[in-house]
Design a protein around this motif. Structure first.
Motif, PDB file in Angstrom:
ATOM      1  N   VAL A  64       0.937  -0.887  -0.132  1.00 40.27           N
ATOM      2  CA  VAL A  64      -0.033   0.001   0.106  1.00 40.27           C
ATOM      3  C   VAL A  64       0.879   1.162  -0.001  1.00 40.27           C
ATOM      4  O   VAL A  64       0.200   2.278  -0.894  1.00 40.27           O
ATOM      5  CB  VAL A  64      -0.981  -0.443   1.019  1.00 40.27           C
ATOM      6  N   GLU A 113       1.022   4.990  -2.856  1.00 43.32           N
ATOM      7  CA  GLU A 113       1.456   5.879  -2.597  1.00 43.32           C
ATOM      8  C   GLU A 113       2.531   6.590  -3.117  1.00 43.32           C
ATOM      9  O   GLU A 113       3.389   7.685  -2.206  1.00 43.32           O
ATOM     10  CB  GLU A 113       0.874   6.610  -1.464  1.00 43.32           C
ATOM     11  N   ALA A 148      -2.768   5.135   9.181  1.00 43.51           N
ATOM     12  CA  ALA A 148      -3.834   4.887   7.897  1.00 43.51           C
ATOM     13  C   ALA A 148      -3.185   4.265   6.420  1.00 43.51           C
ATOM     14  O   ALA A 148      -3.990   3.687   6.252  1.00 43.51           O
ATOM     15  CB  ALA A 148      -2.997   6.590   7.132  1.00 43.51           C
ATOM     16  N   LEU A 149      -1.505   4.039   7.031  1.00 43.67           N
ATOM     17  CA  LEU A 149      -1.222   3.063   5.961  1.00 43.67           C
ATOM     18  C   LEU A 149      -1.819   1.862   6.480  1.00 43.67           C
ATOM     19  O   LEU A 149      -1.945   0.678   5.730  1.00 43.67           O
ATOM     20  CB  LEU A 149       0.440   2.761   5.535  1.00 43.67           C
ATOM     21  N   LYS A 151      -4.895   0.618   5.481  1.00 40.40           N
ATOM     22  CA  LYS A 151      -5.135   0.001   4.343  1.00 40.40           C
ATOM     23  C   LYS A 151      -4.760  -0.981   4.230  1.00 40.40           C
ATOM     24  O   LYS A 151      -4.860  -2.054   3.195  1.00 40.40           O
ATOM     25  CB  LYS A 151      -4.260   1.376   3.204  1.00 40.40           C
ATOM     26  N   GLU A 177      -6.767  -4.159   4.892  1.00 35.94           N
ATOM     27  CA  GLU A 177      -8.234  -3.880   4.015  1.00 35.94           C
ATOM     28  C   GLU A 177      -6.592  -5.653   2.858  1.00 35.94           C
ATOM     29  O   GLU A 177      -7.855  -5.847   2.241  1.00 35.94           O
ATOM     30  CB  GLU A 177      -8.634  -2.643   3.475  1.00 35.94           C
TER      31      GLU A 177
END
Length: 141
Positions: A67, A71, A115-116, A119, A122
């Motif tokens: 992830v 980004e 945030a990472l 993600k 998921e």
């Protein structure tokens, strides 16, 4: 909803929690021992919960790298995850697991790391396999 399998491995366990587990390619062979807390003798050897904890932690770091790369970010080599796996009787009968993952991503602000981690949770195969089956607590150190 299927999986396009890119890699497959095989392992064999003999003797259960007090036996031996090994990969069929010969790269891993472990003596198993039941912990005293589960009625075993303890002693030298590993147990399935330890193997699951190590596998989940390593896999989750892979998901973090995936992830982050999406980004255009880099996860430092010092990134680590402490995985805690608990086992015990379920109120519904049988036994269950619970997991806590403590993620350390040096050099990232807490909000970026969180945030990472969200993600990664998921996309991680272990997270997807356990979702809605095992309580997984995530924290950023």
């Amino acid at each position: 909803m299927g999986v396009q399998v890119a890699y497959t491995t095989k392992a064999k366990a003999t003797g259960g929690r007090d036996g031996v587990a090994e990969t069929l390619d010969g790269s891993l062979k472990l003596k198993l021992a039941t912990p005293k807390e589960l009625g075993g003798a303890g002693g030298e050897g590993n147990n399935p919960e330890q193997l699951f904890a190590a596998g989940y932690a390593a896999c989750f770091i892979g998901a973090l790298k995936f992830v982050a790369a999406q980004e255009q970010k880099t996860i430092p080599a010092e990134t680590s995850i402490t995985s805690e796996v608990g086992i015990g009787p379920r109120s519904e009968g049988g036994f269950g697991l619970e997991v806590a993952l403590e993620v350390s991503i040096p050099g990232l602000e807490a909000h970026e790391a969180e945030a990472l981690v969200a993600k990664a949770h998921e996309v991680c195969p272990y997270s997807n396999a356990t979702r809605n089956n095992i309580d997984v607590k995530l924290s950023v150190a």
